[in-house]
Design an enzyme around this catalytic site. Structure first.
Site, short mmCIF file in Angstrom:
data_model
loop_
_atom_site.label_atom_id
_atom_site.label_comp_id
_atom_site.label_asym_id
_atom_site.label_seq_id
_atom_site.Cartn_x
_atom_site.Cartn_y
_atom_site.Cartn_z
N GLU A 21 -38.43 20.03 -38.12
CA GLU A 21 -37.91 19.02 -39.05
C GLU A 21 -38.68 17.71 -38.92
OE1 GLU A 21 -33.16 20.22 -39.05
OE2 GLU A 21 -33.92 18.93 -37.49
N ASP A 230 -29.49 26.56 -46.36
CA ASP A 230 -28.74 27.83 -46.49
C ASP A 230 -27.36 27.51 -47.04
OD1 ASP A 230 -28.72 26.93 -43.33
OD2 ASP A 230 -26.75 27.53 -44.02
N1 SAH Z 1 -32.76 29.23 -36.03
C1 SAH Z 1 -32.86 27.98 -35.38
C2 SAH Z 1 -31.49 27.51 -35.03
C3 SAH Z 1 -31.04 26.51 -35.94
S1 SAH Z 1 -29.44 25.96 -35.58
C4 SAH Z 1 -33.68 28.07 -34.15
O1 SAH Z 1 -33.89 29.19 -33.71
O2 SAH Z 1 -34.10 27.05 -33.63
C5 SAH Z 1 -29.18 25.10 -37.00
C6 SAH Z 1 -29.72 23.70 -37.08
O3 SAH Z 1 -29.77 23.37 -38.45
C7 SAH Z 1 -28.80 22.69 -36.44
O4 SAH Z 1 -29.53 21.60 -35.97
C8 SAH Z 1 -27.84 22.31 -37.59
O5 SAH Z 1 -27.59 20.93 -37.63
C9 SAH Z 1 -28.56 22.74 -38.87
N2 SAH Z 1 -27.90 23.75 -39.72
C10 SAH Z 1 -28.51 24.32 -40.80
N3 SAH Z 1 -27.71 25.23 -41.39
C11 SAH Z 1 -26.56 25.24 -40.67
C12 SAH Z 1 -25.34 26.02 -40.76
N4 SAH Z 1 -25.20 26.94 -41.71
N5 SAH Z 1 -24.37 25.80 -39.85
C13 SAH Z 1 -24.54 24.87 -38.88
N6 SAH Z 1 -25.67 24.14 -38.73
C14 SAH Z 1 -26.68 24.31 -39.61
#
Ligand code: SAH
Length: 266
Positions: A21, A230
């Site tokens: 990000e 998403d």
């Molecule tokens: N796949 C990523 C994990 C992302 S966790 C990895 O492996 O690093 C999700 C991150 O995006 C968090 O920082 C949160 O703030 C945001 N986020 C995006 N979509 C989200 C959702 N559906 N629920 C909760 N957080 C979400």
């Protein structure tokens, strides 16, 4: 607190959860200086002449609160702006849209029956507001990015936004909690619980409300913008990383450039 001397312009903090990000902003940073503190890397430097600190908080409310505290205590920042991604909860909030937070709530906080569900105990409140002036500027900065510009070229926010025809900027409540919400049933349940308590959240993420609480405690202005990666449903994990790399980091880069420009005209 040990702020730098008063003739020194205190920096603006730009905080993100994930390296991907932050990448677009890193490319813009002039005179970068890495400072490792509290188990994290911070980058000091300037963006278009503005002193900034780029912070990476990692994922979740505790990590976000620690990082916000470090930005205030160690770097003496004058404001914190969060850029990142989130899941869309509001019916009209689509992948590729942008949500600017007016306020924040912790959707996984429940000290009932001692306190009302979602209320932050001993603060006497459930929602924490973003700073109104900074939030208004951030909304303008995001709107400027998504506004059609026929001459736009390359992989800036405009270029990235082209994949999402009709992408919109929304303004409203963001719900934060220590869960990646990735199921249609879970998302429905979350929306319903919030609606039962009179809250309609546009997006769900994992950090914003924690930073808002720290900023309230310290009296530091805070605003947050999230690109919708998403719909917090069964497909939430699909192409998440690709979306952040190819779209969200470019959005962040352009929105922050616009914001700094607007701040310098104030
Ligand atoms: N796949 C990523 C994990 C992302 S966790 C990895 O492996 O690093 C999700 C991150 O995006 C968090 O920082 C949160 O703030 C945001 N986020 C995006 N979509 C989200 C959702 N559906 N629920 C909760 N957080 C979400």
């Amino acid at each position: 607190m040990s702020f730098p001397s008063s003739d020194h312009v205190r920096p603006t903090a730009i905080l993100s959860a994930l390296l991907a990000e932050q990448r677009g902003l890193m490319e813009l940073l002039e005179q970068p200086l890495k400072v490792s503190h509290a188990g994290r890397d911070f980058w000091q430097g300037t963006l278009h002449g503005h002193p900034v600190v780029l912070g990476l908080c990692k994922i979740g409310k505790v990590a976000a609160a620690t990082t916000a505290t470090a930005l205030i205590e160690r770097f003496g920042v004058q404001r914190i702006v969060f850029t990142g991604v989130a899941g869309g909860l509001g019916a009209a909030v689509r992948v590729g849209d942008v949500v600017v937070a007016t306020d924040f709530l912790q959707h996984d906080l429940d000290a009932s029956p001692l306190f009302a569900r979602y209320e932050v105990p001993l603060y006497g409140r459930t929602r924490f507001a973003g700073d109104p002036a900074l939030t208004a500027l951030l909304f303008s900065a995001a709107s400027r990015m998504l506004a059609p510009q026929p001459a736009a070229t390359g992989l800036n926010g405009q270029g990235a936004a082209r994949q999402f025809a009709g992408a919109r900027v929304h303004q409203g409540l963001i719900a934060s909690g220590d869960r990646f919400v990735s199921g249609a049933g879970e998302s429905r349940h979350l929306r319903q619980g919030l609606a039962d308590a009179g809250h309609e959240a546009l997006a769900v993420e994992m950090e914003g409300a924690a930073v808002a609480q720290v900023c309230l405690d310290y009296g530091v202005p805070f605003a947050a913008v999230r690109t919708i990666s998403d719909r917090a449903d069964d497909d939430a994990h699909v192409d998440f990383a690709q979306f952040v790399d190819e779209v969200a980091s470019h959005y962040a880069h352009e929105i922050i450039e616009n914001l700094l420009d607007l701040l310098s005209k104030k």
